[in-house]
Write an enzyme that holds these catalytic residues in place. Structure first.
Site, short mmCIF file in Angstrom:
data_model
loop_
_atom_site.label_atom_id
_atom_site.label_comp_id
_atom_site.label_asym_id
_atom_site.label_seq_id
_atom_site.Cartn_x
_atom_site.Cartn_y
_atom_site.Cartn_z
N GLY A 144 29.31 37.20 62.21
CA GLY A 144 28.74 39.05 62.24
C GLY A 144 29.96 39.49 62.36
N GLY A 167 29.64 43.07 61.82
CA GLY A 167 28.96 44.39 61.87
C GLY A 167 30.10 45.85 63.33
CG PHE A 168 30.12 49.56 64.27
CD1 PHE A 168 30.95 50.18 63.71
CD2 PHE A 168 28.48 49.88 63.84
CE1 PHE A 168 30.53 51.01 63.30
CE2 PHE A 168 28.44 50.57 63.72
CZ PHE A 168 28.98 51.59 62.98
CB VAL A 219 25.13 31.75 62.11
CG1 VAL A 219 25.32 30.66 62.61
CG2 VAL A 219 26.17 31.59 61.25
CD GLU A 221 20.55 60.81 63.95
OE1 GLU A 221 21.64 61.09 64.44
OE2 GLU A 221 21.24 59.56 63.61
CG ASP A 261 23.52 46.80 69.19
OD1 ASP A 261 24.16 47.41 69.53
OD2 ASP A 261 22.65 47.16 68.33
CB ALA A 315 29.28 52.35 66.76
CD GLN A 316 33.22 54.19 71.18
OE1 GLN A 316 34.09 53.25 71.40
NE2 GLN A 316 34.20 54.49 69.29
C1 LIG Z 1 19.64 53.71 62.05
C2 LIG Z 1 20.56 53.56 62.99
C3 LIG Z 1 21.32 54.81 63.45
C4 LIG Z 1 22.27 54.59 64.22
N1 LIG Z 1 23.05 55.15 64.68
C5 LIG Z 1 23.76 55.46 65.41
C6 LIG Z 1 24.67 56.49 66.03
O1 LIG Z 1 24.14 57.53 65.50
N2 LIG Z 1 25.70 56.59 67.40
C7 LIG Z 1 25.84 55.15 68.14
O2 LIG Z 1 26.50 55.09 68.12
N3 LIG Z 1 25.59 54.00 67.01
C8 LIG Z 1 23.57 54.39 66.18
N4 LIG Z 1 23.19 52.83 66.21
C9 LIG Z 1 23.72 52.14 66.39
C10 LIG Z 1 24.50 51.27 65.96
O3 LIG Z 1 24.63 51.11 64.52
C11 LIG Z 1 24.49 49.53 66.99
O4 LIG Z 1 24.40 49.80 68.40
C12 LIG Z 1 25.80 48.81 65.67
O5 LIG Z 1 25.56 48.52 64.27
C13 LIG Z 1 26.21 47.19 66.94
O6 LIG Z 1 26.92 46.50 66.16
P1 LIG Z 1 27.10 44.96 66.28
O7 LIG Z 1 28.10 44.48 65.24
O8 LIG Z 1 26.63 44.64 67.61
O9 LIG Z 1 25.62 44.96 65.10
P2 LIG Z 1 25.57 45.38 63.72
O10 LIG Z 1 26.12 46.20 63.29
O11 LIG Z 1 23.99 45.25 63.14
O12 LIG Z 1 26.20 43.60 62.77
C14 LIG Z 1 25.57 42.91 63.20
C15 LIG Z 1 26.33 41.30 61.70
O13 LIG Z 1 25.82 40.51 61.68
C16 LIG Z 1 25.24 39.82 61.04
N5 LIG Z 1 24.49 39.07 61.28
C17 LIG Z 1 22.80 39.12 61.49
N6 LIG Z 1 22.55 38.01 61.46
C18 LIG Z 1 24.05 37.26 60.81
C19 LIG Z 1 23.44 35.32 60.78
N7 LIG Z 1 22.39 34.95 61.16
N8 LIG Z 1 24.68 35.32 59.91
C20 LIG Z 1 25.22 35.78 59.21
N9 LIG Z 1 25.45 37.09 59.34
C21 LIG Z 1 24.96 37.65 60.22
C22 LIG Z 1 24.58 41.65 59.46
O14 LIG Z 1 24.75 40.57 58.26
C23 LIG Z 1 25.76 42.22 60.56
O15 LIG Z 1 27.08 42.55 59.21
C24 LIG Z 1 22.66 53.27 65.21
C25 LIG Z 1 21.18 52.08 64.31
C26 LIG Z 1 21.05 52.22 63.35
C27 LIG Z 1 20.36 50.86 62.57
#
Ligand SMILES: Cc1cc2nc3c(=O)[nH]c(=O)nc-3n(C[C@H](O)[C@H](O)[C@H](O)COP(=O)(O)OP(=O)(O)OC[C@H]3O[C@@H](n4cnc5c(N)ncnc54)[C@H](O)[C@@H]3O)c2cc1C
Length: 438
Positions: free
Chosen positions: A26, A28-29, A94, A190, A319, A334-335
């Site tokens: 993953g 993401g953030f 994965v 939003e 998350d 995100a933070q």
């Molecule tokens: C619409 C929306 C608005 C939001 N607004 C806010 C906000 O204003 N402020 C804030 O702080 N937070 C906000 N959030 C929450 C924030 O975006 C999340 O808390 C943050 O993205 C979590 O980060 P992460 O790295 O855990 O997961 P993610 O950023 O979701 O990244 C997960 C990554 O894992 C990858 N992945 C998943 N499963 C697999 C797999 N099996 N194989 C390979 N790759 C995989 C995905 O493709 C993705 O790139 C918002 C979320 C959404 C959906």
């Protein structure tokens, strides 16, 4: 070690086989923060994601409402290889994890499923929309989690006005011009605020046969208030603001069905051609594959060091993790994801140097913000609760700075200034592949 792993680019400093491998699932953030924290470590990092781009999810609602285009809130994950010598990026999904043999299975486009060995595993796979056991709703009510979702919603919204302008049937016109948003958390709020501005300002004068400003925007939630994670006074202010923008807020109303005609909520049918689901989220299936305990939303329960209990080299961050602090869950924002990813990266780097990090993870709450239409945002940071124009300016500043890539920051800033003064939104596209109406 699998054949594929032998191909992974080694760093010249240490012979390949002596180096430990950290697999991060993953980008993401959380995943990117973990990789970044390991930038000086003598380690081989494999970042695997099923997408080739990282998404700045907090601005997805602006893509869904035509303010921004998808590329403005995304950045190529592969760029990590250019920035960091010890990283290899793999575009793959994965599909399995075997903690006992320390391998994962990943399906790459065109290459099939391959096994990948790891010494450390960091799971950062985030969440996906949850329909609370009603997956059949997904067909009519897209969630908002990735760029495809955002573009689908945008096409539905813009398409609904096109159909409303061509139909001769009054009921059908009303159905096309009714937008139901299910879930009054930050995303729903939003989205509702931005949609209200689109219909009232941006589309003004664009149709002679219909008046877009007469569209109904309904924000539904089964809970008793909007923004339930914020303090009550901020919820009330957000509700007042939404109402002023023309959004009908309906709380304490449970959605019982979503179909091709609209929704049934609280026993009443609401005809609508555009229903958007922002009500719930569930973890990706990967935490469950670890064979560890998960909470009701499928997040892995981790110890204070973000390790999966009894699996010393396996971490879950962002998350996908259920992290408790002072008896309260760390929020899925995100933070938190960035701080957890960074913490785990540093912890692994210390372990690689033979040092043990004794300090457990501590979440530093920088506060939460949500925008409620143009010029207005709410902010909660500890005992500080503010709302209004200045809070909105802070929100805009923070979000510009947080966007991945300087190029995006400049483009988004320009778009926002343009939209602010003209009310126009330049990303009003309905892709030809999108089928209008249901
Ligand atoms: C619409 C929306 C608005 C939001 N607004 C806010 C906000 O204003 N402020 C804030 O702080 N937070 C906000 N959030 C929450 C924030 O975006 C999340 O808390 C943050 O993205 C979590 O980060 P992460 O790295 O855990 O997961 P993610 O950023 O979701 O990244 C997960 C990554 O894992 C990858 N992945 C998943 N499963 C697999 C797999 N099996 N194989 C390979 N790759 C995989 C995905 O493709 C993705 O790139 C918002 C979320 C959404 C959906």
């Amino acid at each position: 070690m699998s054949a594929m792993l032998e191909e992974i680019r080694p760093d010249a400093a240490t012979p390949r086989r002596e180096r430990k491998r950290v697999v991060i699932i993953g980008a993401g953030f959380a995943g990117i923060a973990a990789a970044h924290a390991l930038r000086h470590a003598d380690v081989e990092i494999v970042v695997i994601d099923r997408r080739n781009h990282h998404i700045f999810q907090p601005l997805l609602y602006q893509v869904a409402t035509a303010v921004l285009s998808p590329a403005e809130i995304a950045a190529p994950i592969r760029q990590l290889e250019a920035k960091q010598r010890n990283v290899t990026v793999l575009l793959a999904e994965v599909t399995g994890v075997d903690v006992a043999s320390r391998t994962i299975e990943a399906a790459s486009p065109g290459a099939g499923v391959r096994k990948n060995a790891f010494d450390y595993l960091v799971v950062a796979t985030g969440m996906r929309p949850s329909y609370f056991g009603h997956d059949e709703f997904a067909r009519y009510a897209p969630g908002l989690k990735n760029l495809t979702d955002a573009e689908t919603i945008r096409a539905k919204i813009l398409g609904a006005f096109e159909l409303a302008a061509t139909t001769e049937d009054d009921d059908e016109r009303a159905r096309q011009m009714t937008f139901v948003l299910v879930g009054a958390g930050p995303s729903g709020v939003e989205l509702a605020g931005s949609l209200a501005h689109l219909v009232k300002v941006t589309l003004r004068g664009n149709f002679h046969r219909i008046d877009p400003a007469k569209a109904s925007i309904i924000l539904l939630d089964a809970g008793n208030r909007v923004l339930p994670t914020y303090v009550e006074p901020l919820s009330r202010r957000a509700t007042r603001r939404l109402t002023k923008l023309g959004v009908k807020v309906m709380t304490g109303v449970k959605v019982e069905a979503v179909d091709d005609k609209g929704v049934i909520a609280g026993g009443n049918r609401i005809p609508s051609a555009t229903v958007v689901w922002t009500a719930g989220v569930a973890a990706s299936p990967i935490p469950k594959m670890l064979g560890t305990k998960t909470d009701r939303a499928g997040r892995a329960l981790v110890d204070p060091f973000l390790k999966v209990v009894e699996m010393p080299a396996v971490f879950v961050v962002g998350d996908a993790a259920s992290v408790m602090q002072k008896g309260r869950p760390v929020p899925g924002v995100a933070q938190a994801a960035i701080q957890e990813g960074r913490y785990v990266g540093r912890l692994i780097a210390s372990e690689l140097k033979g040092r043990k990090l004794n300090r457990p993870f501590r979440y530093f709450d920088k506060g939460n913000m949500a925008v409620v239409g143009k010029n207005y945002a709410v902010l909660e940071r500890g005992s500080l609760h503010t709302s209004g124009f200045l809070t909105w300016l802070v929100w805009a500043f923070v979000h510009i700075l947080s966007l991945p890539q300087l190029q995006n920051r400049l483009r988004v800033q320009r778009q926002w200034v343009w939209s602010y003064f003209t009310g126009q939104r330049s990303s009003r596209l309905i892709p030809e592949t999108h089928e209008l109406g249901h």
